[in-house]
Design an enzyme around this catalytic site. Structure first.
Site, PDB file in Angstrom:
ATOM      1  N   HIS A 291       1.571   2.082  -3.511  1.00 43.81           N
ATOM      2  CA  HIS A 291       0.631   3.087  -4.097  1.00 43.81           C
ATOM      3  C   HIS A 291       0.492   4.453  -3.770  1.00 43.81           C
ATOM      4  CE1 HIS A 291      -1.443  -0.330  -6.105  1.00 43.81           C
ATOM      5  NE2 HIS A 291      -1.631  -0.625  -4.839  1.00 43.81           N
TER       6      HIS A 291
ATOM      7  N   HIS B 135      -0.291  -1.492  -9.480  1.00 44.78           N
ATOM      8  CA  HIS B 135      -0.057  -2.982  -9.717  1.00 44.78           C
ATOM      9  C   HIS B 135       0.858  -3.328 -10.795  1.00 44.78           C
ATOM     10  CE1 HIS B 135      -3.882  -3.145  -7.059  1.00 44.78           C
ATOM     11  NE2 HIS B 135      -3.009  -3.366  -6.288  1.00 44.78           N
TER      12      HIS B 135
ATOM     13  N   TRP C 231       1.071  -5.603 -13.000  1.00 45.14           N
ATOM     14  CA  TRP C 231       0.204  -6.257 -13.813  1.00 45.14           C
ATOM     15  C   TRP C 231      -0.698  -4.996 -14.643  1.00 45.14           C
ATOM     16  CZ3 TRP C 231      -1.489  -7.015  -9.053  1.00 45.14           C
ATOM     17  CH2 TRP C 231      -3.180  -6.966  -8.977  1.00 45.14           C
TER      18      TRP C 231
ATOM     19  N   GLU D  57       0.780  -1.132   0.100  1.00 49.19           N
ATOM     20  CA  GLU D  57      -0.053   0.093  -0.038  1.00 49.19           C
ATOM     21  C   GLU D  57       0.832   1.387  -0.039  1.00 49.19           C
ATOM     22  OE1 GLU D  57      -3.263  -0.051  -0.851  1.00 49.19           O
ATOM     23  OE2 GLU D  57      -3.440  -2.208  -0.423  1.00 49.19           O
TER      24      GLU D  57
ATOM     25  N   ALA E 130      -2.737 -10.830 -15.655  1.00 53.02           N
ATOM     26  CA  ALA E 130      -3.636 -10.668 -14.394  1.00 53.02           C
ATOM     27  C   ALA E 130      -2.709 -10.617 -13.552  1.00 53.02           C
ATOM     28  CB  ALA E 130      -4.537 -11.944 -14.610  1.00 53.02           C
TER      29      ALA E 130
HETATM   30 CA   LIG Z   1      -1.225  -6.056 -17.645  1.00 54.03          CA
END
Ligand SMILES: [Ca+2]
Ligand SMILES: [Ca+2]
Ligand SMILES: [Ca+2]
Length: 439
Positions: free
Chosen positions: A263, A269, A271, A260, A290
């Protein structure tokens, strides 16, 4: 580690599906991290938010400072908002979590040795340190921890499952049964609370990416209050509470916060919250089609990429994946550059001339052993400091010690275990504050 095999999990889910469709729907909605959902929520409140986040990426990337790799220090306040004794987690868990965070953000975590050699070409050390704030916004000594009893059994709600964060956000407001933030430009605010829905955590955490850019309309309400929120069982690697998302106890190593804070410092993320057509905006992180499924599957190479001429496998070792905490151990240099760029720009007040953190003394001094169960030896040059004050965690004066020699002894033997502060004074004026721990 999840105690159920995948096959068992499928059987379990099928069984639940037969029993109750609704329960499965809610059960499956547990989110490891709801930051992407938060961006979508903010987009509904303030159209253009997603674009803002993208713009911040470009600004952060273009404003990078070339490799001045100073250690950056971020003052932290942890707000414990509890409804039950279990949720009122101990100082020792909080201190452990801060240690995990510091290890992960200085590449001192022991499990970096588990990172596959494929990623040697991209690994990076953020060189960022987190300290529990020593001075609160009013200028008083603090443990950097607030504790608030709440009548809210949970901040999770059906509204959240439907994508509305307003019930979760109440944890950030004293008037709504939570705890008001401290100055969000100078402190990383972390709230730890219960976010269960139907007795299962609806999410493990969420964070706000940086805001406040020149292209943002003045006075706009972003909707989310700045900081990080963590489900209480997922905080610290020595948390006595069991984290169970409905399929058995999960291993908790304090990595939800490492994720976190990524972020909070601008990372997405790994992906890219989408298939191979969507990526995270970082050149040296391999894309994936994913997220990992809270496992450590090292067999996947789901998207073709070219990083220094190599098609790297999916990086389950990355803190910004959804892999199991036991296999997360690394950031890449591209992620490091972005986070440090954010600290040098959008979040510069955290690290520059910040009075929240006085741990850097302007004179030579040492305190040892710390923590201790008996006696502290404080060494300081007599010209720099003429008196030491000992205060307890609430800021109450315990005793004073005029400095006569190079070494001053402070006995803690008769004091209760916990956090204390030593104030270094000269002519009655505070020069520095140091935190000590009585065992
Ligand atoms: Ca991706
Ligand atoms: Ca990437
Ligand atoms: Ca690849």
């Amino acid at each position: 580690m999840n105690s159920f095999s995948l096959k068992e999990k499928m059987k379990f889910s099928l069984l639940l599906l037969l029993l109750s469709v609704n329960f499965v729907a809610f059960n499956q909605s547990t989110e490891k991290c709801a930051s992407h959902k938060a961006i979508l929520y903010q987009e509904t409140l303030t159209p253009g938010y997603k674009e803002l986040v993208n713009t911040e990426f470009e600004i952060a990337k273009s404003a990078l400072r070339p490799k001045a790799n100073d250690l950056y220090t971020i003052p932290v306040v942890v707000h414990i908002v509890y409804n039950t004794a279990n949720q009122n987690i101990a100082d020792s868990v909080i201190l452990n979590q801060i240690t995990v965070l510091n290890n992960d953000y200085q590449r001192m975590n022991e499990d970096t040795v588990n990172m596959r050699a494929d990623f040697d070409i991209v690994k990076g050390d953020p060189n960022i340190q987190f300290v529990l704030a020593q001075i609160d916004p009013a200028g008083n000594t603090t443990t950097g921890i607030t504790r608030t009893a709440t009548s809210s059994a949970t901040f999770g709600s059906i509204n959240f499952l439907l994508g509305d964060f307003s019930d979760l956000e109440k944890v950030k407001s004293t008037a709504d049964g939570g705890s008001d933030p401290w100055d969000q430009s100078r402190y990383l605010n972390i709230w730890v609370c219960n976010m269960e829905v139907f007795n299962t955590p609806a999410l493990l955490g969420y964070a706000t990416p940086p805001t406040g850019l020149p292209n943002w309309p003045p006075g706009s309400n972003l909707g989310l209050s700045d900081g990080v929120v963590i489900q209480y069982q997922a905080f610290g690697a020595n948390n006595p509470n069991t984290l169970d998302l409905g399929q058995g106890a999960l291993t908790v190593k304090g990595r939800t916060l490492s994720h976190e804070v990524g972020h909070y410092l601008g990372l997405r993320h790994i992906w890219g919250d989408g298939n191979c057509a969507e990526e995270d905006g970082i050149d040296d992180t391999p894309n994936a089609d994913a997220q990992s499924n809270q496992d450590c599957d090292a067999t996947k190479n789901s998207c073709v990429d070219n990083i220094y001429g190599v098609d790297l496998p999916d990086m389950i070792e990355n803190f910004m994946d959804y892999s199991d905490e036991t296999c997360q151990n690394s950031f890449t240099q591209g992620q490091v550059d972005l986070m440090r760029g954010v600290l040098e720009n959008q979040r510069i007040d955290l690290i520059q001339n910040n009075p929240a953190s006085l741990e850097e003394m302007q004179f030579e001094a040492s305190i040892y052993p710390n923590p201790t169960s008996s006696e502290l030896k404080v060494k300081v040059k007599t010209g720099d400091v003429d008196e030491l004050l000992l205060l307890d965690a609430t800021g109450k004066h315990v005793n004073s010690h005029p400095i006569k020699n190079a070494t001053t002894l402070i006995s803690l033997i008769d004091l209760e275990g916990g956090i204390y502060f030593i104030h270094f004074l000269k002519n009655g004026k505070r020069q520095s504050v140091q935190k000590v721990m009585k065992l």
